[in-house]
Design an enzyme around this catalytic site. Structure first.
Site, mmCIF file in Angstrom:
data_model
loop_
_atom_site.group_PDB
_atom_site.id
_atom_site.type_symbol
_atom_site.label_atom_id
_atom_site.label_comp_id
_atom_site.label_asym_id
_atom_site.label_seq_id
_atom_site.Cartn_x
_atom_site.Cartn_y
_atom_site.Cartn_z
ATOM 1 N N TRP A 472 0.764 -1.122 0.014
ATOM 2 C CA TRP A 472 0.191 -0.064 0.058
ATOM 3 C C TRP A 472 0.882 1.251 -0.075
ATOM 4 O O TRP A 472 0.376 2.420 -0.113
ATOM 5 C CB TRP A 472 -0.977 -0.064 1.200
ATOM 6 C CG TRP A 472 -1.632 -1.219 1.273
ATOM 7 C CD1 TRP A 472 -3.105 -1.143 0.629
ATOM 8 C CD2 TRP A 472 -1.704 -2.523 1.846
ATOM 9 N NE1 TRP A 472 -3.432 -2.353 0.894
ATOM 10 C CE2 TRP A 472 -2.598 -3.318 1.671
ATOM 11 C CE3 TRP A 472 -0.558 -3.082 2.612
ATOM 12 C CZ2 TRP A 472 -2.657 -4.581 2.229
ATOM 13 C CZ3 TRP A 472 -0.789 -4.236 3.047
ATOM 14 C CH2 TRP A 472 -1.427 -4.960 3.021
ATOM 15 N N ASP A 473 2.193 1.220 0.022
ATOM 16 C CA ASP A 473 3.025 2.344 -0.055
ATOM 17 C C ASP A 473 2.861 2.987 1.226
ATOM 18 O O ASP A 473 3.074 4.055 1.573
ATOM 19 C CB ASP A 473 2.766 3.458 -1.212
ATOM 20 C CG ASP A 473 3.570 4.495 -1.209
ATOM 21 O OD1 ASP A 473 4.915 4.355 -0.603
ATOM 22 O OD2 ASP A 473 3.241 5.783 -1.860
ATOM 23 N N MET A 474 2.799 2.019 2.254
ATOM 24 C CA MET A 474 2.501 2.689 3.758
ATOM 25 C C MET A 474 4.176 2.885 4.496
ATOM 26 O O MET A 474 4.424 2.167 5.525
ATOM 27 C CB MET A 474 1.776 1.554 4.489
ATOM 28 C CG MET A 474 0.261 2.035 4.222
ATOM 29 S SD MET A 474 -0.430 3.423 4.676
ATOM 30 C CE MET A 474 -1.858 3.376 3.894
#
Length: 792
Positions: A472-474
């Site tokens: 999630w590109d977290m």
């Protein structure tokens, strides 16, 4: 008036009937279809001057009020957009000109009474207005302002209280000034002391995310800062007058994902040397060239060492004063790797991390973190999260020695504790962010985490991961904050790490063990991407600003129609709460990869042991697209938002905010808040909406709805917090105890940077903010540095 009423009813009726039917087909609320049919029936009755048309509209308006209260309760913003236009139509229908018979007043008067529609319209308006003092998603409370410990210096006691020698004032990243002249009682007296323009303006050939995010340093009477195109500057701290400027000629590169510089780093004495002149603006007459150094990271992947007094490159560092950070990289595409954040200076070493472009290419440069000697530039160690045991320094001249391609990087700001001998780095993800099939076991271990590296050897002492198998590109985006906490077990060395998910991890910085509870919970499963897997469990923290999961009733818009369109979009997307996997269908990611917290981190008062930050809430949409479905004209690398093709992968990814057709967030506001928490108890004290729509709407209306922002806060010992950051062009001071705005001024451009505070030569407290705007969030561009002080 009669014709206008008919037109409004027909247009809204058709839109609601058609859209409402599709929404019902998708499993959504039937109320929109019902409303559309009612409006069309009212229009037909109004056309034929039937009395029942007014009664029908009044009954529907009453049903709308009851339904709205059932869905959202007594809260102004969700009620206002549901009821606003229907109430206006009701008031219109009550006008005599609308209700008049064709023969006119003499021939037959009015075909229906005004009071049914007028009464229900006024009742609906009154109910909505009663929700104004009941803000949605706010926490009322007060932060305890007792001094817990008077000694909270963490070994930085040699730093004079009026200096600011690192990005967060010290390498502990607290964003805290011990100055007390500015207080809640007098902060309203702040005025501009001086204002300068750097001359570095966004140009027509710049990439979209050209941003001004710098936080200046203040040492020996000078301010040191950088600009988006990697200029370094020294300004007189009293007047803002330029003392020197260095332009590394880093050029423009269309493949850069970011064009920014968050700050420079300093190495040298914090106390003015004997040879220094203390008069304002005189700077430092160093005993030898480069006795004190400024380290400048540039957009073309270089690190410069500059003499702090003159700005000239230090000839003894690297080659002619610079290091080429692309050495030993497996791939060297122009614009794919560079440092956007200042390095960490700890003892005799300068430690550099870098940003690797998201979702551009499977074969990208490494996210390696490297320590160099502050004098010679000699490589001392390298820690590559894709090959973490190989910390012995590579030979920069040996092309056979290369770091791991595309390994997780640390693009934000690091911190250091020289007493423990540790540097702390927030880690990102391996590119491509949304495709997990390219990662090795080491990359899985260190991505989206905070890692503690041994200052002497570079070896990892401990790691705490915040997302397992991140799709999630977290990234961990925020500088870790170091302080000592007085807990029941005694004074404990702590590290505070904010995350994009809204969790605040409070850990023992010696070993990474949690000081406030950390757990794991099941995550949504299933994927439509062959070869993709999803982690079954995900971590969470007890101290968290995580938002509640979205529901269809949380969809928002300026009217029933665009609200309905947001509901349709919500139903069309895959959404099962936090960590819904990205998909070809399109997945709703909430919190989005913009983050509840981002690189602005939080500010911490080490004496009161409390934090102040800016939680932001924006949902994003993540769609994975098979390469066969990407038309040649669509292929583009356009930053973090939009469609990225991902060279070498079987899929591209499209990321964008979840917006309505008129360009506002689909979820109900507030979208931006300020908040505070007690770090000893782990309890949130308050959370308040922050910022207005003045610079977002066609009309400059300063309506405090709570808007997104990106940037960092500052806390002072006087009990005042400062923050720009929001997407209105305002700079604000807050009462740290309550979160209430005490001072609010307009600034000439977006203030998406972190402010700082220092003493001038007269011993007066100054507050400085860089105002230059942010390309991705659309705030006004500029090149301003503005200093404020109390009115004399």
């Amino acid at each position: 008036m009669h014709a206008l009423s008919l037109l409004l009813l027909v247009l809204m009726g058709l839109a609601l009937a058609l859209g409402g039917g599709y929404l019902l087909y998708l499993g959504g609320s039937p109320f929109y279809l019902f409303s559309g049919l009612v409006m069309l029936a009212v229009a037909a009755g109004l056309w034929r001057r039937r009395r029942w048309a007014l009664w029908l509209y009044a009954a529907w308006l009453l049903a709308l009020l009851v339904w709205s209260l059932w869905e959202v309760g007594l809260h102004w913003w969700p009620l206002a957009t549901r009821l606003g236009i229907p109430v206006l139509i009701g008031l219109l229908l009550a006008l005599p000109a609308v209700r008049r018979n064709p023969q006119g007043t003499e021939g037959g008067g009015h075909f229906g009474p005004a009071w049914p529609v007028l009464g229900t319209a006024l009742l609906s308006a009154a109910v909505a207005l009663s929700g104004i003092p009941r803000p949605l998603h706010e926490i009322e409370g007060t932060l305890a302002m007792d001094i817990v410990t008077a000694d909270a210096r963490l070994g930085d006691g040699a730093l004079p209280e009026g200096e600011w020698t690192a990005y967060g004032r010290t390498q502990h990243g607290q964003r805290y000034s011990p100055l007390k002249q500015i207080t809640p009682a007098n902060v309203h007296q702040l005025e501009v002391a001086w204002q300068i323009r750097t001359g570095d303006m966004r140009g027509p050939k710049d990439i979209g995310e050209t941003t001004y995010q710098a936080t200046p340093l203040k040492v020996h009477g000078l301010l040191y800062l950088c600009t988006p195109h990697s200029w370094a500057m020294a300004l007189d701290a009293d007047t803002g007058k330029e003392r020197w400027r260095f332009d590394p000629q880093s050029g423009l590169e269309s493949k850069r994902q970011h064009q920014t510089c968050r700050g420079v780093a300093y190495h040298g004495s914090a106390a003015a040397p004997a040879a220094a002149t203390t008069a304002a603006g005189a700077g430092v007459q160093a005993a030898s060239l480069c006795a004190n150094r400024i380290f400048l990271p540039t957009a073309d992947a270089k690190l410069y060492a500059l003499d702090a007094a003159t700005g000239k490159p230090c000839a003894d560092f690297g080659k002619g004063g610079a290091l080429d950070l692309t050495h030993n990289m497996p791939f060297k595409q122009p614009g794919f790797y560079y440092s956007t954040s200042p390095p960490v200076v700890a003892g005799d070493r300068v430690i550099v991390s870098g940003a690797v472009n998201d979702n551009y290419d499977v074969r990208s440069p490494s996210g390696v973190i490297r320590a160099y000697d502050v004098r010679s530039g000699k490589l001392l160690w390298n820690w590559d999260s894709g090959n973490p045991e190989a910390t012995a320094p590579f030979d920069p001249d040996d092309p056979a020695q290369t770091y791991t391609a595309s390994s997780p990087n640390s693009w934000s700001v690091g911190s250091a504790d020289t007493q423990l001998g540790l540097a702390y780095f927030p880690m990102g993800n391996r590119t491509p962010d949304q495709l997990g099939m390219y990662r090795n076991a080491e990359e899985e271990k260190y991505s989206s985490s905070v890692v503690a590296l041994d200052l002497a050897t570079g070896r990892a002492r401990w790691v705490r991961q915040f997302v397992h198998h991140d799709l999630w590109d977290m990234d961990a985006p925020a500088q870790p904050v170091l302080l000592d906490l007085d807990l029941p077990q005694g004074r404990t060395p702590a590290i505070v790490v904010p995350t994009k998910q809204g969790d605040i991890y409070v850990l023992d910085r010696r070993d990474g063990s949690p000081l406030h509870a950390v757990g794991e919970r099941p995550a949504p499963q299933g994927t439509d991407i062959p070869g993709q897997r999803v982690a079954p469990m995900q971590p969470f923290s007890a101290l968290s600003f995580e938002p509640s999961p979205l529901r269809e009733s949380d969809m928002w818009g300026a009217s029933l129609v665009d609200q309905m369109l947001c509901r349709i979009a919500f139903r069309q997307l895959r959404y099962e709460g936090r960590y819904t996997p990205p998909s070809m269908q399109g997945s709703l990611i909430y919190p989005g990869n913009f983050g509840v917290f981002n690189w602005g981190s939080v500010a911490v008062d080490p004496q009161r042991q409390v934090m102040f930050g800016m939680p932001t809430y924006l949902a994003f949409v993540s769609t994975l697209m098979p390469k066969a479905r990407i038309a040649p004209g669509q292929q583009s690398n356009v930053g973090e938002q939009g469609l990225n093709e991902i060279e070498g992968a079987g899929y591209g990814v499209r990321m964008h905010p979840f917006l309505s057709p008129i360009g506002v967030p689909c979820q109900v506001p507030p979208w931006g808040t300020v908040a505070a928490a007690d770090l000893r108890s782990g309890k949130i004290a308050y959370q308040r909406r922050n910022g207005t729509i003045r610079d977002l709407s066609p009309l400059p209306l300063p309506i405090r709805i709570g808007v997104p922002g990106i940037g960092g806060p500052l806390i002072t010992a006087g009990g005042v917090a400062f923050l720009g950051a929001a997407v209105d062009n305002n700079f604000r001071a807050y009462d740290l105890a309550s979160g209430k705005v005490l001072w609010d001024v307009r600034i000439p451009a977006g203030g998406q940077a972190t402010p700082m505070s220092y003493l001038n030569s007269r011993g007066e407290q100054m507050v400085v903010l860089v105002a230059g705007g942010h390309g991705s969030v659309g705030t006004k561009a500029g090149d301003y540095v503005i200093a404020y002080q109390l009115k004399r």
